[in-house]
Every structure is written in structure tokens, then in C-alpha cells.
Design a protein around this motif. Structure first.
Motif, PDB file in Angstrom:
ATOM      1  N   GLY A   1       0.748  -1.173   0.144  1.00 55.70           N
ATOM      2  CA  GLY A   1      -0.111   0.185  -0.191  1.00 55.70           C
ATOM      3  C   GLY A   1       0.524   0.815  -0.398  1.00 55.70           C
ATOM      4  O   GLY A   1       0.345   2.520   0.140  1.00 55.70           O
ATOM      5  N   HIS A   2       1.680   1.030  -0.227  1.00 58.83           N
ATOM      6  CA  HIS A   2       2.591   2.810  -0.045  1.00 58.83           C
ATOM      7  C   HIS A   2       2.758   3.039   1.348  1.00 58.83           C
ATOM      8  O   HIS A   2       3.692   4.564   1.046  1.00 58.83           O
ATOM      9  CB  HIS A   2       2.668   3.190  -1.632  1.00 58.83           C
ATOM     10  CG  HIS A   2       2.603   2.669  -2.661  1.00 58.83           C
ATOM     11  ND1 HIS A   2       4.152   2.242  -3.063  1.00 58.83           N
ATOM     12  CD2 HIS A   2       1.888   1.927  -3.522  1.00 58.83           C
ATOM     13  CE1 HIS A   2       4.300   1.617  -4.225  1.00 58.83           C
ATOM     14  NE2 HIS A   2       2.979   1.622  -4.505  1.00 58.83           N
ATOM     15  N   VAL A   3       2.127   2.666   2.544  1.00 56.11           N
ATOM     16  CA  VAL A   3       2.063   3.672   3.531  1.00 56.11           C
ATOM     17  C   VAL A   3       2.935   1.948   4.972  1.00 56.11           C
ATOM     18  O   VAL A   3       2.962   1.669   4.434  1.00 56.11           O
ATOM     19  CB  VAL A   3       1.121   3.713   3.685  1.00 56.11           C
ATOM     20  CG1 VAL A   3       0.840   4.984   3.353  1.00 56.11           C
ATOM     21  CG2 VAL A   3       0.160   2.691   3.689  1.00 56.11           C
ATOM     22  N   MET A   4       3.349   3.287   5.780  1.00 59.25           N
ATOM     23  CA  MET A   4       4.123   2.472   6.933  1.00 59.25           C
ATOM     24  C   MET A   4       2.605   1.891   7.521  1.00 59.25           C
ATOM     25  O   MET A   4       0.827   2.347   7.299  1.00 59.25           O
ATOM     26  CB  MET A   4       4.528   3.628   7.766  1.00 59.25           C
ATOM     27  CG  MET A   4       5.679   3.439   7.302  1.00 59.25           C
ATOM     28  SD  MET A   4       7.308   2.855   6.445  1.00 59.25           S
ATOM     29  CE  MET A   4       7.251   2.210   8.729  1.00 59.25           C
ATOM     30  N   LEU A   5       2.347   1.112   8.609  1.00 57.82           N
ATOM     31  CA  LEU A   5       1.324   0.344   8.856  1.00 57.82           C
ATOM     32  C   LEU A   5       0.385   1.637  10.239  1.00 57.82           C
ATOM     33  O   LEU A   5      -0.905   1.349   9.346  1.00 57.82           O
ATOM     34  CB  LEU A   5       1.594  -0.740  10.087  1.00 57.82           C
ATOM     35  CG  LEU A   5       1.049  -1.320  10.709  1.00 57.82           C
ATOM     36  CD1 LEU A   5       0.184  -2.459  10.368  1.00 57.82           C
ATOM     37  CD2 LEU A   5       1.283  -2.329  12.579  1.00 57.82           C
ATOM     38  N   ASP A   6       0.737   2.500  10.531  1.00 58.59           N
ATOM     39  CA  ASP A   6      -0.163   3.350  11.010  1.00 58.59           C
ATOM     40  C   ASP A   6      -0.934   4.100  10.034  1.00 58.59           C
ATOM     41  O   ASP A   6      -2.468   4.317  10.270  1.00 58.59           O
ATOM     42  CB  ASP A   6       0.671   4.479  11.728  1.00 58.59           C
ATOM     43  CG  ASP A   6       0.599   3.758  13.351  1.00 58.59           C
ATOM     44  OD1 ASP A   6       0.274   2.890  13.814  1.00 58.59           O
ATOM     45  OD2 ASP A   6       2.047   4.305  14.160  1.00 58.59           O
ATOM     46  N   GLU A   7      -0.526   4.044   8.378  1.00 55.59           N
ATOM     47  CA  GLU A   7      -1.402   4.925   8.210  1.00 55.59           C
ATOM     48  C   GLU A   7      -2.152   3.581   6.699  1.00 55.59           C
ATOM     49  O   GLU A   7      -2.997   3.852   5.837  1.00 55.59           O
ATOM     50  CB  GLU A   7      -1.049   5.804   7.153  1.00 55.59           C
ATOM     51  CG  GLU A   7       0.810   6.778   7.459  1.00 55.59           C
ATOM     52  CD  GLU A   7       0.842   7.668   6.691  1.00 55.59           C
ATOM     53  OE1 GLU A   7       0.377   7.956   5.902  1.00 55.59           O
ATOM     54  OE2 GLU A   7       2.200   7.667   6.579  1.00 55.59           O
ATOM     55  N   HIS A   8      -2.107   2.568   7.211  1.00 49.75           N
ATOM     56  CA  HIS A   8      -2.136   1.387   6.430  1.00 49.75           C
ATOM     57  C   HIS A   8      -4.186   1.730   6.795  1.00 49.75           C
ATOM     58  O   HIS A   8      -4.594   0.845   7.957  1.00 49.75           O
ATOM     59  CB  HIS A   8      -2.351   0.521   6.518  1.00 49.75           C
ATOM     60  CG  HIS A   8      -2.095  -0.405   5.064  1.00 49.75           C
ATOM     61  ND1 HIS A   8      -2.982  -1.537   5.023  1.00 49.75           N
ATOM     62  CD2 HIS A   8      -0.805  -0.912   4.569  1.00 49.75           C
ATOM     63  CE1 HIS A   8      -2.473  -2.048   4.179  1.00 49.75           C
ATOM     64  NE2 HIS A   8      -1.566  -1.759   3.718  1.00 49.75           N
ATOM     65  N   ILE A   9      -4.838   1.036   5.290  1.00 48.14           N
ATOM     66  CA  ILE A   9      -6.510   1.059   5.167  1.00 48.14           C
ATOM     67  C   ILE A   9      -6.329  -0.550   6.278  1.00 48.14           C
ATOM     68  O   ILE A   9      -7.495  -0.530   6.376  1.00 48.14           O
ATOM     69  CB  ILE A   9      -7.039   1.117   4.067  1.00 48.14           C
ATOM     70  CG1 ILE A   9      -8.877   1.104   4.492  1.00 48.14           C
ATOM     71  CG2 ILE A   9      -6.019  -0.156   3.031  1.00 48.14           C
ATOM     72  CD1 ILE A   9      -9.053   1.677   2.830  1.00 48.14           C
ATOM     73  N   HIS A  10      -5.673  -1.338   5.812  1.00 48.35           N
ATOM     74  CA  HIS A  10      -6.090  -3.395   6.904  1.00 48.35           C
ATOM     75  C   HIS A  10      -5.144  -2.961   7.919  1.00 48.35           C
ATOM     76  O   HIS A  10      -4.447  -4.375   8.322  1.00 48.35           O
ATOM     77  CB  HIS A  10      -5.244  -3.459   5.647  1.00 48.35           C
ATOM     78  CG  HIS A  10      -6.354  -4.194   4.346  1.00 48.35           C
ATOM     79  ND1 HIS A  10      -7.484  -3.749   4.606  1.00 48.35           N
ATOM     80  CD2 HIS A  10      -6.029  -3.512   2.958  1.00 48.35           C
ATOM     81  CE1 HIS A  10      -7.249  -3.783   3.006  1.00 48.35           C
ATOM     82  NE2 HIS A  10      -7.350  -3.893   2.207  1.00 48.35           N
ATOM     83  N   LYS A  11      -4.599  -1.676   8.180  1.00 51.24           N
ATOM     84  CA  LYS A  11      -3.710  -2.229  10.171  1.00 51.24           C
ATOM     85  C   LYS A  11      -4.717  -2.908  10.960  1.00 51.24           C
ATOM     86  O   LYS A  11      -3.938  -4.393  11.328  1.00 51.24           O
ATOM     87  CB  LYS A  11      -3.921  -1.000   9.935  1.00 51.24           C
ATOM     88  CG  LYS A  11      -3.514  -0.522  11.878  1.00 51.24           C
ATOM     89  CD  LYS A  11      -3.046  -0.024  12.318  1.00 51.24           C
ATOM     90  CE  LYS A  11      -2.479   0.980  13.998  1.00 51.24           C
ATOM     91  NZ  LYS A  11      -2.078   1.706  14.233  1.00 51.24           N
ATOM     92  N   LYS A  12      -6.134  -2.830  10.862  1.00 54.85           N
ATOM     93  CA  LYS A  12      -6.538  -3.881  12.483  1.00 54.85           C
ATOM     94  C   LYS A  12      -6.311  -5.247  11.746  1.00 54.85           C
ATOM     95  O   LYS A  12      -6.572  -5.809  12.396  1.00 54.85           O
ATOM     96  CB  LYS A  12      -8.038  -3.687  12.437  1.00 54.85           C
ATOM     97  CG  LYS A  12      -8.127  -1.994  13.240  1.00 54.85           C
ATOM     98  CD  LYS A  12      -9.245  -1.837  13.247  1.00 54.85           C
ATOM     99  CE  LYS A  12      -9.797  -0.176  14.712  1.00 54.85           C
ATOM    100  NZ  LYS A  12     -10.905  -0.151  14.498  1.00 54.85           N
ATOM    101  N   TYR A  13      -6.577  -5.450  10.460  1.00 51.01           N
ATOM    102  CA  TYR A  13      -6.510  -6.451   9.581  1.00 51.01           C
ATOM    103  C   TYR A  13      -5.236  -7.497   9.986  1.00 51.01           C
ATOM    104  O   TYR A  13      -5.021  -8.098  10.423  1.00 51.01           O
ATOM    105  CB  TYR A  13      -6.842  -6.760   7.880  1.00 51.01           C
ATOM    106  CG  TYR A  13      -6.850  -7.791   8.225  1.00 51.01           C
ATOM    107  CD1 TYR A  13      -7.641  -9.085   7.605  1.00 51.01           C
ATOM    108  CD2 TYR A  13      -5.711  -8.203   6.538  1.00 51.01           C
ATOM    109  CE1 TYR A  13      -7.477 -10.188   7.148  1.00 51.01           C
ATOM    110  CE2 TYR A  13      -5.685  -9.634   5.560  1.00 51.01           C
ATOM    111  CZ  TYR A  13      -6.264 -10.584   6.523  1.00 51.01           C
ATOM    112  OH  TYR A  13      -6.636 -11.777   5.717  1.00 51.01           O
ATOM    113  N   PHE A  14      -3.974  -7.351   9.562  1.00 47.44           N
ATOM    114  CA  PHE A  14      -2.291  -7.039   9.989  1.00 47.44           C
ATOM    115  C   PHE A  14      -2.535  -7.640  10.986  1.00 47.44           C
ATOM    116  O   PHE A  14      -2.157  -9.227  11.713  1.00 47.44           O
ATOM    117  CB  PHE A  14      -2.153  -6.474   8.493  1.00 47.44           C
ATOM    118  CG  PHE A  14      -2.135  -5.910   7.448  1.00 47.44           C
ATOM    119  CD1 PHE A  14      -2.699  -7.002   6.755  1.00 47.44           C
ATOM    120  CD2 PHE A  14      -1.730  -5.043   7.523  1.00 47.44           C
ATOM    121  CE1 PHE A  14      -1.999  -6.877   5.894  1.00 47.44           C
ATOM    122  CE2 PHE A  14      -1.656  -4.821   5.941  1.00 47.44           C
ATOM    123  CZ  PHE A  14      -2.323  -5.456   4.733  1.00 47.44           C
TER     124      PHE A  14
END
Length: 338
Positions: free
Chosen positions: A122-135
Motif C-alpha cells: 500500500g506504499h504506507v507504514m502500518l499506522d496509515e494502512h487501511i488494513h492495519k487492524k486486519y494485519f
């Protein structure tokens, strides 16, 4: 530097056609490149004129066949080969997913300082990722710590692995050995066959040595990659995104009807070749959403529930829409907002 693909496919799917487009595009921009395609024995047996599956042999430098017991499913074959590439390919390599189009000369990857590396999902770090909770939820279920430790998720669609020196070889072999072992645990103990979570866990357990490569090496247009499209070396269009009947391909070369034409022809027709020659301009009309509030809930189960209601219960959707509109209007009046 070798360029490596892993392909498991039957004449009933379109994975071979995707691989053919990617390898053809790589050869177009890198005429002297050494391209290795790793396949399982069933896939290799399907490479016949009768199945119209001979063009890939002409594009690749070599096709290496890996045998399996007949009972092993295709998804397992793919993962077991991918997580053990150094067992079949010697020296440095750049692994590339089949659902990609190569846009440029890739030889510069050899000058990158990293020994092992990949591009941010997603070209972003975890805190900005839309799937953070899923990961994080998936890692918790599996007992993994890799995503949290890195603060990011490395996309498994492209992996740099050097082995030109003893130290480089040791790092590459350690990463893949851990990846293979962790994937086997994930798949057969926890019944989760995703390879990306296992890759990030392997990176964590081997000392977080994978370096983050610039986004143009694995440009993901539907996941924040438009910022890297101008200089993209590789476009990763995610064929899995278009598996659902309701998904509309944003990328023309991902269209199953187009890939079906390649299947029927047994090779890439001239008009599709022309499209591949201009890969950065092959986008369908799309609706851009630039409201951060909406983007933040696009992957919410509530959003998909509303979509299902609209598709199957349009009268209920119209009622709910009218009700929400009423209360939204009332709220604006009470607050004095326009």
C-alpha cells in the motif's frame, strides 16, 4: 541478477496468461535478462500446443520444474516453491509476481544497496494502512509479531534477494528458510495460507534485515501507488482484486476478457502487445474518492453490507437512504450548517 517467477496454473485459469504478459514485458525492456520461471510438474505438463501454452517457453530463459505429490493443491505448490526459491535458483535474483507488467529497464536493481528487500504494501507504514487492524488481528491469531515490530507490512509481490557474497547468501538463505518454515506452520497448523504474513514474520525472526525499496519497484496503483506511476519500473495490478463478480478492473490489462483472448490465441495478440508497450496509460474510467472520512471506511463490513442491501433489497436501501437523508438534513438545520 536473475528475474524469477513462480507459476502454478491449469488450462482452466488465467494465471499462465498473466505470467506470459509479465515475462513478455520484462523481455521487451530487458532483452538480455535471465528470466527463470519456476513451475510445478502439473503446470509443466500443461505446456503443450494442444493447450496453446508454448509461448512462455519462448520468452523465458529457463523453466524449472518442481515435482510434488499429486495430492498437493495448487495454492500449496505455489507457496512452497515461492518460499524456497534459493533451493532452485542460484545467485542473486529479483522475484516478481505474475500479475505484473514491467515498464522499464530493471538492471538498476543490482545497484540497490539492500541485500534483501521489498516495497511497502500500500506504499504506507502500518499506522496509515487501511488494513492495519486486519494485519494485526491476523498476526495475533498466528502468534506473529513481524508487522508490529517493523511498523509496516512488506508486499510479497516483489522480493530482492542478493547472494553475490557469503554474507549476502547467508542473509538470503536465512530469510527464505524461515519464510518456508513459518508458512508451513501458518498453513498446516493454523490453516492460513497467506504468504505475506509469513514473509513479514520471517523478516522479524531473522533480524528485520529486509530494506524498504522505492515504490516504483512495485507500484500498486489501487493501493496508493499513483504517486509512483510516473517512474514505475513494475506495475502490480493485483489480479485477485478482480475475482469477485462486482469488481470492475481499473487496469485494462487486468481485464479477464483481455486475458481470455490471450488464452484463445495461445500468444499475445498485436493490439494487446501495443497496450503493454504503453503500460502506464492502460486505465479505465474510475471514480476517485477524495473524502478522507469515506476512504477510512471503504473496507468496513458496514460498507459492504450496504452494498449488498442495495443490490438485493433496493427498496430497503431506498428507505434507509431517505431516513439518513432526513436526519442529516435535520442535523444541519439544528447546527446551522449548510
Amino acid at each position: 541478477m536473475k528475474y524469477v517467477y513462480v507459476l502454478t496454473s491449469t488450462p482452466k485459469d488465467l494465471y499462465y496468461e498473466q505470467a506470459l504478459m509479465s515475462v513478455w514485458s520484462l523481455r521487451l525492456h530487458n532483452p538480455s535478462a535471465h528470466i527463470t520461471v519456476l513451475v510445478d510438474d502439473k503446470t509443466a505438463a500443461s505446456f503443450t500446443a494442444e493447450n496453446k501454452r508454448t509461448a512462455l517457453t519462448g520468452c523465458a530463459s529457463e523453466i524449472i520444474t518442481v515435482p510434488f505429490e499429486d495430492s498437493v493443491p495448487n495454492v500449496d505448490r505455489s507457496r512452497l516453491i515461492k518460499t524456497a526459491i534459493p533451493d532452485y535458483v542460484g545467485g542473486s535474483f529479483l522475484y516478481i509476481d505474475c500479475d505484473t507488467i514491467i515498464c522499464d529497464d530493471l538492471s538498476g536493481i543490482a545497484q540497490v544497496s539492500a541485500t534483501t528487500g521489498g516495497v511497502l504494501d500500500g506504499h504506507v507504514m502500518l499506522d496509515e494502512h487501511i488494513h492495519k487492524k486486519y494485519f494485526l488481528a491476523r498476526d495475533k491469531k498466528l502468534g506473529f509479531k513481524g508487522t508490529q515490530a517493523l511498523g509496516a507490512n512488506i508486499n510479497g509481490g516483489l522480493i530482492l534477494a542478493k547472494a553475490d557474497t557469503p554474507d549476502e547468501q547467508a542473509e538470503t538463505e536465512a530469510l527464505f528458510k524461515a519464510w518456508n518454515e513459518i508458512w508451513r506452520y501458518s498453513a498446516y497448523e493454523k490453516h492460513d495460507k497467506h504468504d505475506q504474513s509469513a514473509l513479514n514474520e520471517a523478516n522479524y525472526r531473522t533480524g528485520l534485515k529486509m530494506q524498504l525499496l522505492p515504490g516504483e519497484w512495485n507500484c500498486q496503483p489501487s493501493h496508493g501507488g499513483l504517486a509512483f506511476l510516473k517512474n514505475a519500473k513494475i506495475i502490480h495490478y493485483y489480479s485477485s482484486e478482480f475475482s469477485g463478480k462486482n469488481y470492475i478492473p481499473y487496469y485494462k490489462l487486468a481485464d479477464k476478457a483481455l486475458q481470455q483472448r490471450i488464452k484463445e490465441a495461445g500468444d499475445i495478440p498485436p493490439d494487446i502487445q501495443e497496450m503493454i508497450r504503453e503500460p502506464k496509460f492502460q486505465f479505465n474510467s474510475v471514480h476517485l474518492i477524495n473524502d478522507s472520512r469515506i476512504v477510512s471506511i471503504m473496507q468496513s463490513p458496514l460498507t459492504f453490507t450496504l452494498a449488498d442491501i442495495k443490490a438485493h433489497l433496493p427498496h430497503l436501501f431506498a428507505f434507509l437512504e431517505g431516513l439518513c437523508g432526513f436526519f442529516r438534513g435535520l442535523g444541519k438545520k439544528l447546527t446551522g450548517k449548510k
